[in-house]
Scaffold this motif. Sequence first.
Motif, PDB file in Angstrom:
ATOM      1  N   SER A  22       0.820  -1.221   0.000  1.00  0.00           N
ATOM      2  CA  SER A  22       0.000   0.000   0.000  1.00  0.00           C
ATOM      3  C   SER A  22       0.846   1.259   0.000  1.00  0.00           C
ATOM      4  O   SER A  22       0.379   2.328  -0.380  1.00  0.00           O
ATOM      5  CB  SER A  22      -0.925   0.009   1.218  1.00  0.00           C
ATOM      6  N   GLN A  23       2.098   1.143   0.435  1.00  0.00           N
ATOM      7  CA  GLN A  23       2.972   2.312   0.483  1.00  0.00           C
ATOM      8  C   GLN A  23       3.578   2.643  -0.870  1.00  0.00           C
ATOM      9  O   GLN A  23       4.143   3.714  -1.050  1.00  0.00           O
ATOM     10  CB  GLN A  23       4.059   2.107   1.530  1.00  0.00           C
ATOM     11  N   THR A  35      -2.093   3.048  -6.168  1.00  0.00           N
ATOM     12  CA  THR A  35      -1.314   2.224  -5.241  1.00  0.00           C
ATOM     13  C   THR A  35      -1.318   0.759  -5.681  1.00  0.00           C
ATOM     14  O   THR A  35      -2.012   0.389  -6.626  1.00  0.00           O
ATOM     15  CB  THR A  35      -1.900   2.267  -3.819  1.00  0.00           C
ATOM     16  N   SER A  72      -2.289   3.817   2.345  1.00  0.00           N
ATOM     17  CA  SER A  72      -1.429   4.554   1.419  1.00  0.00           C
ATOM     18  C   SER A  72      -0.908   5.841   2.059  1.00  0.00           C
ATOM     19  O   SER A  72      -1.647   6.549   2.745  1.00  0.00           O
ATOM     20  CB  SER A  72      -2.231   4.883   0.160  1.00  0.00           C
ATOM     21  N   PHE A  74       1.172   6.058   4.442  1.00  0.00           N
ATOM     22  CA  PHE A  74       1.280   5.823   5.884  1.00  0.00           C
ATOM     23  C   PHE A  74       0.137   6.486   6.644  1.00  0.00           C
ATOM     24  O   PHE A  74       0.302   6.890   7.790  1.00  0.00           O
ATOM     25  CB  PHE A  74       2.647   6.282   6.419  1.00  0.00           C
TER      26      PHE A  74
END
Length: 183
Positions: A22-23, A35, A72, A74
């Motif tokens: 997701s990051q 993402t 996404s 953080f």
Amino acid sequence: MKRKTLDIVYCGIFATITAILSQIAIPLPGGVPLTLQTFAVSLVGILLGSKKGFISILVYVLMGAIGLPVFSGFSAGIGAIVGPTGGFILSFPIMSFIIGLVCERTDNKILIFLGMILASIPNYLAGAFQFSLVTGSSFYNAFLVSVLPFILVGIIKAALATIIGSMLRNHKSIKGVISYDKA
């Protein structure tokens, strides 16, 4: 008992993999980033099946809901879930469940790919609906901003997840380690 413990461990591992993927994000002007979340959600469904895939992604959503920075950029917390892109996040467990259900019934890559496209529909609808509610825009405008730019990339991610996920679930080192009951 050993199998149940392994299942719990795998659900946790795949929730963590989803958080990591997701990051990997590209911010876009409309406020919805591109993402690898849906790619991760798809892989989880393929590899863990409907029930464990649902649980794994639900754990991911709950980790973010309690404040762990797994979404996404953080991001985390209830604010992320009730924000403009929260509908996408909330529908991820359903998406993984649908993909897992298809994979429990077939090994056919074309059907698995079509299952991913089918699973994207509630994800896109929930995402656009919440985006519309939170931003005060029409559903049509929300769709144009939060869904339309992602459809082609979504198809590419679904194709890659089908190929990679099918290879992984059939690989001799993984087969039997990550398993689910065929329906």
